[in-house]
Design a protein around this motif. Sequence first.
Motif, PDB file in Angstrom:
ATOM      1  N   VAL A 494       0.844  -1.188   0.000  1.00 49.38           N
ATOM      2  CA  VAL A 494       0.000   0.000   0.000  1.00 49.38           C
ATOM      3  C   VAL A 494       0.883   1.243   0.000  1.00 49.38           C
ATOM      4  O   VAL A 494       1.944   1.278   0.630  1.00 49.38           O
ATOM      5  CB  VAL A 494      -0.964  -0.017   1.216  1.00 49.38           C
ATOM      6  CG1 VAL A 494      -0.207   0.024   2.525  1.00 49.38           C
ATOM      7  CG2 VAL A 494      -1.992   1.093   1.126  1.00 49.38           C
ATOM      8  N   ARG A 495       0.438   2.250  -0.743  1.00 52.49           N
ATOM      9  CA  ARG A 495       1.133   3.529  -0.815  1.00 52.49           C
ATOM     10  C   ARG A 495       0.143   4.637  -0.456  1.00 52.49           C
ATOM     11  O   ARG A 495      -1.033   4.590  -0.857  1.00 52.49           O
ATOM     12  CB  ARG A 495       1.702   3.775  -2.214  1.00 52.49           C
ATOM     13  CG  ARG A 495       2.708   2.723  -2.656  1.00 52.49           C
ATOM     14  CD  ARG A 495       3.110   2.897  -4.110  1.00 52.49           C
ATOM     15  NE  ARG A 495       3.938   4.086  -4.316  1.00 52.49           N
ATOM     16  CZ  ARG A 495       5.267   4.094  -4.230  1.00 52.49           C
ATOM     17  NH1 ARG A 495       5.925   2.974  -3.941  1.00 52.49           N
ATOM     18  NH2 ARG A 495       5.953   5.201  -4.427  1.00 52.49           N
ATOM     19  N   ARG A 499       3.739   7.380  -1.647  1.00 53.96           N
ATOM     20  CA  ARG A 499       4.888   6.844  -0.911  1.00 53.96           C
ATOM     21  C   ARG A 499       4.478   5.579  -0.156  1.00 53.96           C
ATOM     22  O   ARG A 499       3.348   5.491   0.335  1.00 53.96           O
ATOM     23  CB  ARG A 499       5.400   7.889   0.089  1.00 53.96           C
ATOM     24  CG  ARG A 499       5.953   9.136  -0.586  1.00 53.96           C
ATOM     25  CD  ARG A 499       6.492  10.101   0.443  1.00 53.96           C
ATOM     26  NE  ARG A 499       7.069  11.282  -0.179  1.00 53.96           N
ATOM     27  CZ  ARG A 499       7.612  12.291   0.488  1.00 53.96           C
ATOM     28  NH1 ARG A 499       7.642  12.266   1.822  1.00 53.96           N
ATOM     29  NH2 ARG A 499       8.115  13.329  -0.149  1.00 53.96           N
ATOM     30  N   PRO A 500       5.400   4.630  -0.038  1.00 53.43           N
ATOM     31  CA  PRO A 500       5.073   3.422   0.729  1.00 53.43           C
ATOM     32  C   PRO A 500       4.705   3.790   2.160  1.00 53.43           C
ATOM     33  O   PRO A 500       5.277   4.709   2.749  1.00 53.43           O
ATOM     34  CB  PRO A 500       6.367   2.600   0.675  1.00 53.43           C
ATOM     35  CG  PRO A 500       7.099   3.119  -0.523  1.00 53.43           C
ATOM     36  CD  PRO A 500       6.752   4.578  -0.621  1.00 53.43           C
ATOM     37  N   VAL A 501       3.739   3.070   2.705  1.00 56.93           N
ATOM     38  CA  VAL A 501       3.316   3.320   4.071  1.00 56.93           C
ATOM     39  C   VAL A 501       3.200   1.979   4.779  1.00 56.93           C
ATOM     40  O   VAL A 501       2.787   0.986   4.186  1.00 56.93           O
ATOM     41  CB  VAL A 501       1.969   4.083   4.113  1.00 56.93           C
ATOM     42  CG1 VAL A 501       0.865   3.283   3.447  1.00 56.93           C
ATOM     43  CG2 VAL A 501       1.580   4.434   5.544  1.00 56.93           C
ATOM     44  N   LEU A 524      -3.494   0.552  -3.401  1.00 60.73           N
ATOM     45  CA  LEU A 524      -3.369  -0.797  -2.868  1.00 60.73           C
ATOM     46  C   LEU A 524      -3.027  -1.735  -4.010  1.00 60.73           C
ATOM     47  O   LEU A 524      -3.718  -1.770  -5.035  1.00 60.73           O
ATOM     48  CB  LEU A 524      -4.691  -1.242  -2.229  1.00 60.73           C
ATOM     49  CG  LEU A 524      -4.783  -2.694  -1.759  1.00 60.73           C
ATOM     50  CD1 LEU A 524      -3.826  -2.943  -0.585  1.00 60.73           C
ATOM     51  CD2 LEU A 524      -6.216  -3.039  -1.362  1.00 60.73           C
ATOM     52  N   ARG A 525      -1.967  -2.490  -3.832  1.00 57.26           N
ATOM     53  CA  ARG A 525      -1.578  -3.472  -4.839  1.00 57.26           C
ATOM     54  C   ARG A 525      -1.751  -4.865  -4.257  1.00 57.26           C
ATOM     55  O   ARG A 525      -1.242  -5.166  -3.175  1.00 57.26           O
ATOM     56  CB  ARG A 525      -0.140  -3.263  -5.291  1.00 57.26           C
ATOM     57  CG  ARG A 525       0.289  -4.197  -6.418  1.00 57.26           C
ATOM     58  CD  ARG A 525       1.631  -3.792  -7.022  1.00 57.26           C
ATOM     59  NE  ARG A 525       2.079  -4.786  -7.991  1.00 57.26           N
ATOM     60  CZ  ARG A 525       2.870  -5.821  -7.703  1.00 57.26           C
ATOM     61  NH1 ARG A 525       3.317  -5.970  -6.460  1.00 57.26           N
ATOM     62  NH2 ARG A 525       3.218  -6.684  -8.640  1.00 57.26           N
ATOM     63  N   LEU A 526      -2.502  -5.698  -4.984  1.00 59.93           N
ATOM     64  CA  LEU A 526      -2.771  -7.072  -4.569  1.00 59.93           C
ATOM     65  C   LEU A 526      -2.170  -7.997  -5.621  1.00 59.93           C
ATOM     66  O   LEU A 526      -2.839  -8.377  -6.591  1.00 59.93           O
ATOM     67  CB  LEU A 526      -4.283  -7.296  -4.448  1.00 59.93           C
ATOM     68  CG  LEU A 526      -5.019  -6.368  -3.461  1.00 59.93           C
ATOM     69  CD1 LEU A 526      -6.525  -6.498  -3.619  1.00 59.93           C
ATOM     70  CD2 LEU A 526      -4.601  -6.689  -2.026  1.00 59.93           C
TER      71      LEU A 526
END
Length: 821
Positions: A494-495, A499-501, A524-526
């Motif tokens: 998740v960004r 930015r990455p979080v 959100l990347r799945l």
Amino acid sequence: MERRTFLTGTVAVAGGAALSGMAALPAQAAAPRPPVRLVGRRDAAHYPQNHAPLRAAPFLRLPPGSVTPRGWLREQLDLQLDGLGGRLPEVSDFLDPETSGWSRPERGGWEELPYWLRGFGDLGYVTGDARVLELTGAWIDRILATRQPDGFFGPTALRTALNGGPDFWPYVPVLDALRSRYEYNGDERVIETLTGWFAYLNGRSPALFALGWGTYRCADVIESAYWLYNRTKDAWLLDLVRKVHTNSADYTTGIPNWHNVNLAQGFREPAQYGLLDGGSALLDATYRNYDTVMRRYGQFPGGGFAGDENCRAGYGDPRQGFETCGIVEFMYSHELLTRLTGDPVWADRCEELALNMLPASLDPMHKGIHYVTSANSVQLDNVAKNHGQFDNRFAMQAYMPGVHNYRCCPHNYGMGWPYYAQEAWLASADGGLCASLYTQSSVRAKVGDGTTVTFTEDTEYPFEETVRFRLSTPRKVSFPLYLRVPGWCSAPAVRLNGRPVRARTSGGYLVIDRQWHDRDTVELRLPMRTTVRTWGDNRDAVSVDHGPLTYSLRITEDWQRFAGTEEWPEYAVLPGSPWNYALEIDERSPAKSFTLERTGADEANPFTHTGTPVRMRARARRVPAWRTDDQDVVTPLQQSPVRTDEPLEQVTLVPSAAARLRITAFPTAGSGPRAHEWVSCTASFSGVDSPQALIINSTTRPSGSGDHSVPRFTWWDRTGTTEWVQYETAAARLLEEVSVYWFDDTGVGRCRVPASWQLLHRDAAGEWSPVEATTEYGTAKDRFNRVTFAPVTTTALRLQVRLQGDFSGGVLAWRATSAQR
């Protein structure tokens, strides 16, 4: 000499170990994940919560209209608006206000209008369609106008429909429609009407709740009673819930009824009642119920189970169907349990049904529906299948409005997509929001200190793996955002604002709890990967998934209109290309056997061959002996790996929701000693029972000759005749023994063991010749009758029987044993 038996042995191991690296089912079909732990106070929600003594639920339903669907989901809703659900009054006489008891109580009426109205109303609320909203309001007014001083409303005949008492079942979907109406526009007449109706029910004998369909679907009564209690705080409503639970069908200790829709609604009742009494033990019962159903009858892809009306012992092959009513009711149960438990496994299961099965229950234009959808189905016609393939023996596979053919399903299916859209977003009890079912949409809701915010969700999910959210808020506001991580995804990312979080994890959710600003973005990347599942309880068949989508063989579909009108056509779908393939699988790395491709298709409806944006390439070999039966129903799977010498071909797989004709559970191709010959089974006559029962029963040991709990083959209603049933394989086998278990229902029916029989084999010249038996041809009941004979090399073996004079006969199991030197 080494002896080896085919059509015998334990299914799970007869073909050897499952292929290395293949994904199996979890230990439980609904394997729970740790429950979500809300990060804030559970009393901070801005939407109605459970009032004490009811246990709090972590997630809450937003008012209808809060979620605005876009993209492919909006297209499905638009098709429904112009299709069967949106225009059903044009074709259904059950929806005529002049003849319906729901508007004119002296007339008749049952579940049809209530089923339709709850989906129709919510279709209007999620789309904002003026025509639908107007007609919904008109029907709500008509129904409310039928209310009587004692709280009863609707068709007068329902007062005394069950043993002189009221049939409360058809009121269940009416209550759903009324609840949605109140949540949409605050119509206070709904509260008055529900209060009066439940008071009326509370005054009836407790024995009422043991009668009719309602006893198996009491969970829905409980849900509406809770809903009303949370708004009125009338304690007598909880007494009514206890009365309903105590006197209705018992799901706390097992499965009381195997009707597919009853199961789809009823399995969750313990968890719902457990909000009031019983707690975790009753919640466990719901998980156990689901697991029992799916382990026995859901051992194939798509999220449904083998319930072509009722589940039947022995009939768990993927050719068995799941009723369309069952699909949408199962989805609704999973949506409710997602909110009630906070366990994302239920959203996973809802998504599986919606994205792999529901679209195939309809034709692509939503003008027709069919009664059952199967994971494996290669011809959809309007011909009755009356040899016992399905529990129902009427025609139920063609696409048609089906108002008087399928009756319940065209009226009930309409809640599927509208409810899915509404449940895409949930409120959390701590004042936040939950993205539960990913789809292009926007949601407008109160969060944190009561600020109304809007999240816009952009994604091509389930066809791609990235979901983007953009926030619109009039001021800074703090609240948690819960993002469901599907069970198939092992490495979500998740960004926040590019930015990455590091998001908090909680029970299968990623949680971002912060002070939010206008125009904040979340990505959100799945990551999706290709996996292969082995279904040990279905002969080690395999299915192929990529992310949430299951893939089916693309079979050319020949759509033939056989009846109907230009506006409401009725279609059969026939195969225009081969379908009988076994997949060639790389045992060390199964996923490498498949290549995912983007098609470039940009049609609005992705659930068609031409519209799907994704497909797969695979390698496969034909299995010539795998055929349809004499009524064009695909025959059951047999043990994998399957021996086939057919040339290797490249085949195309498409998302199963885009395939109306489909093979989704595949045999695998193999060679050498582990491979099994595919056996074709035919008979001289099959009236009510199919010879495929002998394939299904290949590993079964009946409890006796009158065992009705297993599939059977009979020659009924032939009596006193000479008949046969035969096995045939592509390759010749060296055989030396058979064992036959005769069907005999003395005291029940008119089938008996045969007067006599003999065993024939097909010789090198293609003629049928008797074997040289070395033991007697037995006709004993309640055991296998074993016959040995001089070894023969043959491709076909036939039991030829002479039936007793005035009786028919049949076979429960028949095994042939080969000799390998």
